[in-house]
Design a protein around this motif. Structure first.
Motif, PDB file in Angstrom:
ATOM      1  N   GLU A 390      76.540  -5.633  76.564  1.00 47.74           N
ATOM      2  CA  GLU A 390      77.470  -4.588  76.156  1.00 47.74           C
ATOM      3  C   GLU A 390      78.909  -5.051  76.291  1.00 47.74           C
ATOM      4  O   GLU A 390      79.740  -4.827  75.398  1.00 47.74           O
ATOM      5  CB  GLU A 390      77.240  -3.327  76.996  1.00 47.74           C
ATOM      6  CG  GLU A 390      75.974  -2.563  76.642  1.00 47.74           C
ATOM      7  CD  GLU A 390      75.781  -1.343  77.512  1.00 47.74           C
ATOM      8  OE1 GLU A 390      76.623  -1.128  78.416  1.00 47.74           O
ATOM      9  OE2 GLU A 390      74.808  -0.604  77.286  1.00 47.74           O
ATOM     10  N   GLU A 391      79.225  -5.719  77.407  1.00 48.31           N
ATOM     11  CA  GLU A 391      80.594  -6.193  77.598  1.00 48.31           C
ATOM     12  C   GLU A 391      80.950  -7.262  76.591  1.00 48.31           C
ATOM     13  O   GLU A 391      82.057  -7.281  76.044  1.00 48.31           O
ATOM     14  CB  GLU A 391      80.780  -6.730  79.019  1.00 48.31           C
ATOM     15  CG  GLU A 391      82.223  -7.206  79.284  1.00 48.31           C
ATOM     16  CD  GLU A 391      82.422  -7.791  80.666  1.00 48.31           C
ATOM     17  OE1 GLU A 391      82.869  -8.956  80.729  1.00 48.31           O
ATOM     18  OE2 GLU A 391      82.130  -7.094  81.652  1.00 48.31           O
ATOM     19  N   LEU A 396      83.965  -8.887  71.819  1.00 51.86           N
ATOM     20  CA  LEU A 396      84.022  -9.466  70.472  1.00 51.86           C
ATOM     21  C   LEU A 396      84.638  -8.485  69.490  1.00 51.86           C
ATOM     22  O   LEU A 396      85.473  -8.851  68.645  1.00 51.86           O
ATOM     23  CB  LEU A 396      82.614  -9.869  70.025  1.00 51.86           C
ATOM     24  CG  LEU A 396      82.509 -10.526  68.641  1.00 51.86           C
ATOM     25  CD1 LEU A 396      83.374 -11.786  68.570  1.00 51.86           C
ATOM     26  CD2 LEU A 396      81.056 -10.870  68.327  1.00 51.86           C
ATOM     27  N   SER A 397      84.255  -7.208  69.590  1.00 54.38           N
ATOM     28  CA  SER A 397      84.810  -6.186  68.695  1.00 54.38           C
ATOM     29  C   SER A 397      86.319  -6.053  68.890  1.00 54.38           C
ATOM     30  O   SER A 397      87.086  -5.976  67.921  1.00 54.38           O
ATOM     31  CB  SER A 397      84.134  -4.837  68.950  1.00 54.38           C
ATOM     32  OG  SER A 397      82.756  -4.905  68.672  1.00 54.38           O
ATOM     33  N   TYR A 402      91.811  -7.158  67.057  1.00 48.91           N
ATOM     34  CA  TYR A 402      93.130  -7.690  67.396  1.00 48.91           C
ATOM     35  C   TYR A 402      93.567  -8.749  66.386  1.00 48.91           C
ATOM     36  O   TYR A 402      94.719  -8.762  65.936  1.00 48.91           O
ATOM     37  CB  TYR A 402      93.082  -8.285  68.804  1.00 48.91           C
ATOM     38  CG  TYR A 402      94.411  -8.775  69.323  1.00 48.91           C
ATOM     39  CD1 TYR A 402      95.382  -7.870  69.751  1.00 48.91           C
ATOM     40  CD2 TYR A 402      94.692 -10.138  69.390  1.00 48.91           C
ATOM     41  CE1 TYR A 402      96.599  -8.316  70.246  1.00 48.91           C
ATOM     42  CE2 TYR A 402      95.912 -10.585  69.875  1.00 48.91           C
ATOM     43  CZ  TYR A 402      96.859  -9.671  70.307  1.00 48.91           C
ATOM     44  OH  TYR A 402      98.075 -10.123  70.783  1.00 48.91           O
ATOM     45  N   ILE A 403      92.616  -9.617  65.995  1.00 58.03           N
ATOM     46  CA  ILE A 403      92.936 -10.666  65.013  1.00 58.03           C
ATOM     47  C   ILE A 403      93.279 -10.057  63.664  1.00 58.03           C
ATOM     48  O   ILE A 403      94.207 -10.486  62.970  1.00 58.03           O
ATOM     49  CB  ILE A 403      91.747 -11.643  64.881  1.00 58.03           C
ATOM     50  CG1 ILE A 403      91.612 -12.470  66.180  1.00 58.03           C
ATOM     51  CG2 ILE A 403      91.918 -12.569  63.691  1.00 58.03           C
ATOM     52  CD1 ILE A 403      90.391 -13.355  66.211  1.00 58.03           C
ATOM     53  N   SER A 404      92.531  -9.014  63.274  1.00 55.85           N
ATOM     54  CA  SER A 404      92.757  -8.400  61.957  1.00 55.85           C
ATOM     55  C   SER A 404      94.113  -7.708  61.868  1.00 55.85           C
ATOM     56  O   SER A 404      94.657  -7.520  60.772  1.00 55.85           O
ATOM     57  CB  SER A 404      91.648  -7.389  61.655  1.00 55.85           C
ATOM     58  OG  SER A 404      91.711  -6.283  62.548  1.00 55.85           O
ATOM     59  N   GLU A 433      84.836 -19.134  72.026  1.00 54.99           N
ATOM     60  CA  GLU A 433      83.967 -20.186  71.491  1.00 54.99           C
ATOM     61  C   GLU A 433      83.315 -19.732  70.187  1.00 54.99           C
ATOM     62  O   GLU A 433      83.248 -20.477  69.204  1.00 54.99           O
ATOM     63  CB  GLU A 433      82.899 -20.526  72.526  1.00 54.99           C
ATOM     64  CG  GLU A 433      81.918 -21.614  72.079  1.00 54.99           C
ATOM     65  CD  GLU A 433      80.840 -21.843  73.114  1.00 54.99           C
ATOM     66  OE1 GLU A 433      79.800 -22.418  72.745  1.00 54.99           O
ATOM     67  OE2 GLU A 433      81.028 -21.448  74.281  1.00 54.99           O
ATOM     68  N   GLY A 434      82.821 -18.478  70.149  1.00 57.98           N
ATOM     69  CA  GLY A 434      82.191 -17.956  68.935  1.00 57.98           C
ATOM     70  C   GLY A 434      83.168 -17.850  67.785  1.00 57.98           C
ATOM     71  O   GLY A 434      82.823 -18.143  66.636  1.00 57.98           O
TER      72      GLY A 434
END
Length: 446
Positions: A390-391, A396-397, A402-404, A433-434
């Motif tokens: 979950e974390e 990742l979300s 944030y990047i978008s 890393e992902g």
């Protein structure tokens, strides 16, 4: 023990007649062999401390440790660790409340506490490898009697007071003693010169060969190839005496040392060690890289074992081309007490950051602490995988959102953003890393 306590009070009282507050000498037989080394410190108020040593090596160990304390000790844990390398018998007169229970009971049984003295002798051995029970062994009791018998013989304290402090390195004033005649002789300039200086390796207790590269180079290059990105941070690797020296069960066969690896924010690896083993240390570093396939901008170490650890890891660091230095900077490790480090090496989950341990110091015994830990470990394991996922998904979300919302994004900006969201460092690394693998964040964008 009664003879020892009575002898100490006799010496304490006699010392008030001497102006010289520091005395030290090696007492030798006629052949020049050391029988013992005695060091006394006192003042007119009755404060009194003493060190008794059987050999020159014991004395050198203590002096070397005290020099290291002045040079290196910055935390209470540093101080305890370096003191753990001292040798000999230490005696200091302190108020009764500072006397440990075992010695306090002895004082009471002998009737000494009924005399209501201001200060009482605290006697402990520095020779116990675990440092948890510092009470004298039988052989050490007999040794203390031998030294005190000499100190209380008429004229010997005056003789000790008359010795001149040696200006030569690795030397001590020498008093020659004939036990049959109970006669001690000192002439100005009598010096015991040590044949050799205590080496650093002997001081820390290492008896093996000079460290070299023990891991096959092919294995190292494979691990190096598997490192996926570098972070502009400083990681630390430190070798320390095991916290079981200072806390926990008094087990003679417990781990003697621990090896700790930290990121810039938390402990990532902690390995108990039963001896100083360069090959084990090198493999532990490779194990870290296998678990965390990223490398810092530099590695640092510190503490009394730092020169040895650096010598062990330099052959590996040379292949990885990463700077590795001895540092005096504050570190993540300094935030942990001996009790907390002891919990980490006895816990099945070394990444557990003491959640629910707000009252950690209120436990009355290790048994209570273990029961508390086992209960919470059982509850935590049932949901640990789910909570981790979950974390990670949440991190990742947040990172993608944030990047978008930004035209350009640097590695450090993303890392700080996730840190501000209280994401664990290992999950931050996994997310970054992902994103690198997906082409969303370039490794050199930092």
């Amino acid at each position: 023990m009664k003879e020892i306590y009575n002898g100490l009070y006799q010496v304490q009282e006699a010392l008030t007649k001497f102006d010289k507050e520091f005395m030290v000498a090696a007492v030798c037989n006629k052949a020049g062999k050391v029988q013992f080394i005695v060091q006394l410190m006192h003042n007119k108020e009755g404060q009194f401390a003493a060190f008794f040593h059987k050999t020159v090596r014991e004395y050198q160990h203590r002096i070397r440790a005290e020099e290291a304390i002045v040079a290196l000790a910055e935390t209470e844990e540093d101080l305890d660790e370096i003191e753990g390398l001292r040798k000999g018998i230490q005696i200091v007169f302190v108020p009764l409340e500072f006397i440990p229970k075992s010695q306090k009971m002895t004082l009471r049984d002998l009737g000494i506490t009924r005399k209501r003295k201001k200060l009482y002798p605290l006697i402990f051995s520095l020779n116990d490898s675990k440092l948890l029970s510092r009470d004298l062994k039988v052989s050490e009791v007999n040794f203390c009697k031998k030294v005190l018998d000499w100190l209380t013989q008429e004229g010997n304290l005056a003789l000790l007071s008359s010795t001149s402090k040696s200006t030569e390195k690795n030397s001590l004033p020498k008093i020659t003693y004939n036990p049959k005649k109970e006669e001690s002789i000192y002439e100005q300039g009598d010096i015991l010169q040590f044949e050799e200086e205590l080496t650093y390796e002997e001081f820390i207790g290492y008896k093996g060969e000079k460290p070299k590269l023990y891991v096959p180079e092919l294995s190292l290059y494979r691990v190096k190839k598997g490192i996926q990105f570098s972070v502009p941070e400083t990681f630390e690797i430190r070798l320390m005496l095991s916290p079981s020296h200072f806390y926990g069960d008094d087990e003679k066969n417990g781990p003697q040392y621990i090896l700790i690896i930290t990121t810039d924010m938390e402990i990532a690896l902690i390995e108990p060690m039963y001896k100083l083993d360069p090959e084990f240390i090198q493999n532990a570093l490779l194990g870290f890289y296998n678990d965390v396939p990223m490398t810092p901008g530099r590695w640092v170490t510190r503490g009394v074992f730092a020169p040895f650890l650096k010598e062990c890891l330099d052959p590996v660091m040379e292949i990885f081309k990463i700077p590795f230095t001895i540092s005096t900077e504050e570190s993540v490790i300094d935030m942990y007490s001996h009790e907390e480090l002891f919990h980490l090496i006895t816990s099945e989950d070394p990444y557990y950051d003491f959640d629910g341990f707000d009252d950690f110091n209120e436990f009355n015994s290790m048994e209570e602490l273990r029961e508390f830990r086992d209960f919470h470990e059982g509850a935590k394991k049932s949901s640990s995988v789910e909570s981790e996922l979950e974390e990670l998904q949440s991190a990742l979300s947040m990172a993608l959102e944030y990047i978008s919302n930004h035209e350009t994004i640097t590695y450090n900006e993303l890392k700080k953003f996730l840190q501000g969201k209280n994401i664990r460092p290992l999950n931050i690394s996994a997310v970054i890393e992902g994103l690198i693998e997906a082409g969303c964040l370039l490794p050199d964008s930092k």
